[in-house]
Design an enzyme around this catalytic site. Structure first.
Site, PDB file in Angstrom:
ATOM      1  N   ASP A 159     -10.112   3.146   2.114  1.00 39.24           N
ATOM      2  CA  ASP A 159     -10.243   2.467   3.423  1.00 39.24           C
ATOM      3  C   ASP A 159     -10.901   3.378   4.462  1.00 39.24           C
ATOM      4  O   ASP A 159     -11.813   2.971   5.185  1.00 39.24           O
ATOM      5  CB  ASP A 159      -8.862   2.053   3.956  1.00 39.24           C
ATOM      6  CG  ASP A 159      -8.353   0.773   3.320  1.00 39.24           C
ATOM      7  OD1 ASP A 159      -9.168  -0.072   2.902  1.00 39.24           O
ATOM      8  OD2 ASP A 159      -7.118   0.607   3.233  1.00 39.24           O
TER       9      ASP A 159
ATOM     10  N   LYS B  93       0.806  -1.229   0.000  1.00 39.29           N
ATOM     11  CA  LYS B  93       0.000   0.000   0.000  1.00 39.29           C
ATOM     12  C   LYS B  93       0.840   1.281   0.000  1.00 39.29           C
ATOM     13  O   LYS B  93       0.412   2.296  -0.535  1.00 39.29           O
ATOM     14  CB  LYS B  93      -0.934   0.026   1.211  1.00 39.29           C
ATOM     15  CG  LYS B  93      -2.118  -0.926   1.097  1.00 39.29           C
ATOM     16  CD  LYS B  93      -3.063  -0.746   2.273  1.00 39.29           C
ATOM     17  CE  LYS B  93      -4.241  -1.689   2.172  1.00 39.29           C
ATOM     18  NZ  LYS B  93      -5.239  -1.471   3.202  1.00 39.29           N
TER      19      LYS B  93
HETATM   20  P1  NAP Z   1      -0.233  -3.000  10.514  1.00 37.65           P
HETATM   21  O1  NAP Z   1       0.085  -1.815   9.668  1.00 37.65           O
HETATM   22  O2  NAP Z   1       0.686  -4.151  10.558  1.00 37.65           O
HETATM   23  O3  NAP Z   1      -0.439  -2.431  12.024  1.00 37.65           O
HETATM   24  C1  NAP Z   1      -0.690  -3.306  13.095  1.00 37.65           C
HETATM   25  C2  NAP Z   1      -1.031  -2.513  14.352  1.00 37.65           C
HETATM   26  O4  NAP Z   1      -1.380  -3.467  15.377  1.00 37.65           O
HETATM   27  C3  NAP Z   1       0.162  -1.718  14.927  1.00 37.65           C
HETATM   28  O5  NAP Z   1      -0.348  -0.560  15.565  1.00 37.65           O
HETATM   29  C4  NAP Z   1       0.764  -2.697  15.960  1.00 37.65           C
HETATM   30  O6  NAP Z   1       1.454  -2.053  16.999  1.00 37.65           O
HETATM   31  C5  NAP Z   1      -0.507  -3.311  16.500  1.00 37.65           C
HETATM   32  N1  NAP Z   1      -0.279  -4.636  17.080  1.00 37.65           N
HETATM   33  C6  NAP Z   1       0.018  -5.787  16.433  1.00 37.65           C
HETATM   34  N2  NAP Z   1       0.152  -6.807  17.310  1.00 37.65           N
HETATM   35  C7  NAP Z   1      -0.057  -6.275  18.551  1.00 37.65           C
HETATM   36  C8  NAP Z   1      -0.062  -6.808  19.872  1.00 37.65           C
HETATM   37  N3  NAP Z   1       0.167  -8.110  20.087  1.00 37.65           N
HETATM   38  N4  NAP Z   1      -0.330  -5.982  20.896  1.00 37.65           N
HETATM   39  C9  NAP Z   1      -0.574  -4.656  20.679  1.00 37.65           C
HETATM   40  N5  NAP Z   1      -0.580  -4.083  19.454  1.00 37.65           N
HETATM   41  C10 NAP Z   1      -0.327  -4.891  18.393  1.00 37.65           C
HETATM   42  O7  NAP Z   1      -1.655  -3.625  10.106  1.00 37.65           O
HETATM   43  P2  NAP Z   1      -2.922  -2.854   9.475  1.00 37.65           P
HETATM   44  O8  NAP Z   1      -2.868  -2.942   7.999  1.00 37.65           O
HETATM   45  O9  NAP Z   1      -3.028  -1.522  10.113  1.00 37.65           O
HETATM   46  O10 NAP Z   1      -4.132  -3.812   9.937  1.00 37.65           O
HETATM   47  C11 NAP Z   1      -4.539  -3.840  11.283  1.00 37.65           C
HETATM   48  C12 NAP Z   1      -5.856  -4.602  11.427  1.00 37.65           C
HETATM   49  O11 NAP Z   1      -6.886  -3.930  10.712  1.00 37.65           O
HETATM   50  C13 NAP Z   1      -5.815  -6.037  10.908  1.00 37.65           C
HETATM   51  O12 NAP Z   1      -6.491  -6.864  11.834  1.00 37.65           O
HETATM   52  C14 NAP Z   1      -6.580  -5.962   9.619  1.00 37.65           C
HETATM   53  O13 NAP Z   1      -7.252  -7.176   9.319  1.00 37.65           O
HETATM   54  C15 NAP Z   1      -7.588  -4.877   9.917  1.00 37.65           C
HETATM   55  N6  NAP Z   1      -8.061  -4.202   8.692  1.00 37.65           N
HETATM   56  C16 NAP Z   1      -9.390  -4.295   8.377  1.00 37.65           C
HETATM   57  C17 NAP Z   1      -9.852  -3.696   7.231  1.00 37.65           C
HETATM   58  C18 NAP Z   1     -11.311  -3.789   6.878  1.00 37.65           C
HETATM   59  O14 NAP Z   1     -11.664  -3.540   5.714  1.00 37.65           O
HETATM   60  N7  NAP Z   1     -12.195  -4.090   7.811  1.00 37.65           N
HETATM   61  C19 NAP Z   1      -8.966  -2.991   6.383  1.00 37.65           C
HETATM   62  C20 NAP Z   1      -7.621  -2.905   6.750  1.00 37.65           C
HETATM   63  C21 NAP Z   1      -7.170  -3.536   7.912  1.00 37.65           C
HETATM   64  P3  NAP Z   1       3.044  -1.735  16.868  1.00 37.65           P
HETATM   65  O15 NAP Z   1       3.145  -0.459  16.103  1.00 37.65           O
HETATM   66  O16 NAP Z   1       3.480  -1.581  18.283  1.00 37.65           O
HETATM   67  O17 NAP Z   1       3.667  -2.901  16.174  1.00 37.65           O
END
Ligand code: NAP
Length: 284
Positions: free
Chosen positions: A107, A71
């Site tokens: 998004d 992305k």
């Molecule tokens: P990302 O860029 O990898 O970010 C992950 C986030 O989660 C970071 O803030 C990370 O914190 C935190 N995190 C991960 N593991 C953790 C833990 N064990 N404890 C505390 N914090 C934790 O991922 P993303 O693309 O933002 O996606 C995040 C979520 O949104 C996913 O579950 C995804 O499926 C969902 N999502 C849904 C949609 C939809 O259409 N509904 C669209 C996009 C994403 P750190 O910075 O400390 O690592």
């Protein structure tokens, strides 16, 4: 297919893409409206991203969705970026306008549309607590600020990433990066809590990003995760009298907006929702 047998190609660039629900969702929508389009998921390794983007022009594709991990990295290969996608710093939809590739981000707007439809919150009157500061958080926070949220608090495990996100949108609204230790006090004052972390996602379905005992009546608790459809956080929110809001609506509406950008037609969101639900809810 149109009368001449031609199909217009759209799709998804990600890595991996095998479990994506987007092909089923978009192809059901094209079928529903009788549009001569098809949507295919392409597994694009990071080192092949530039060639994949070039193939949009070479093959005359109408456009693609872009997902993890491309992305952000895809942006330099595009001809134009919309102001929203530029501010978010990520693209999830590319539209090919006669060889000119335009990067959009649907998004955040997809999320806010779903939130407002399902919760009836008034953003200017609802302080927000965001859990997480990753890619999805960037889109959500920007869209919330853009659409009138007055006060946003960001709590992320890695504080520095929360600080960076807050700085990024500081010109749009009152935004603060806070520590995880601030959550118990803060949650008493906000109206909306949004989990943008991956905590609670399948297969770790019994995990919650915050202590569920902190949830209370009067809150809208929103989770971007849609697998499972009801996360542990949302189940606990419901049990405590808060209003739960799941991530499926965001997924549907980000897709619906991309669909409209490509086809010019209003997306058949009910069919899209039914299609994704039929995949997520296993038949007995
Ligand atoms: P990302 O860029 O990898 O970010 C992950 C986030 O989660 C970071 O803030 C990370 O914190 C935190 N995190 C991960 N593991 C953790 C833990 N064990 N404890 C505390 N914090 C934790 O991922 P993303 O693309 O933002 O996606 C995040 C979520 O949104 C996913 O579950 C995804 O499926 C969902 N999502 C849904 C949609 C939809 O259409 N509904 C669209 C996009 C994403 P750190 O910075 O400390 O690592």
């Amino acid at each position: 297919m149109d009368g001449s047998g031609h199909l217009t190609l759209t799709g998804l660039f990600g890595h991996p893409v095998r479990h994506s629900r987007s092909p089923a969702m978009h192809n059901a929508a094209f079928r529903e409206l009788g549009l001569p389009y098809v949507y295919v998921a392409f597994d694009v390794a990071p080192e092949s991203l530039a060639a994949a983007v070039d193939s949009i022009r070479v093959l005359g594709m109408r456009g693609v969705n872009v997902t993890i991990p491309h992305k952000v990295d895809v942006m330099p290969y595009l001809d134009r970026i919309t102001p929203e996608a530029d501010l978010i710093g990520a693209v999830n939809t590319i539209v090919n306008e006669n060889g000119v590739l335009i990067g959009h981000n649907t998004d955040g707007t997809g999320y806010v549309r779903s939130l407002l439809e399902e919760s009836r919150l008034s953003l200017p009157e609802s302080p927000v607590l965001i859990l997480g500061a990753g890619g999805a958080a960037r889109a959500i926070v920007t869209a919330l600020a853009w659409q009138g949220a007055k006060e946003i608090y960001i709590a992320n495990r890695t504080r520095q990433k929360g600080d960076e996100l807050a700085q990024r949108i500081a010109a749009l609204c009152s935004v603060h990066s806070v520590s995880l230790a601030d959550i118990p006090e803060l949650i008493k004052r906000v109206r909306l809590v949004v989990n943008t972390t991956s905590v609670g996602m399948h297969p770790n379905v019994e995990e919650s990003p915050i202590d569920p005992a902190l949830l209370h009546e009067g809150l809208v608790v929103s989770d971007l995760i849609y697998n499972p459809l009801e996360t542990c956080l949302l189940r606990e929110a419901r049990r405590r009298g808060a209003t739960p809001h799941g991530g499926l609506g965001m997924f549907i509406y980000q897709g619906a907006e991309a669909f409209t950008l490509w086809t010019g037609a209003e997306a058949p969101v009910e069919i899209m929702r039914q299609t994704v639900e039929s995949i997520l809810i296993p038949r007995r």
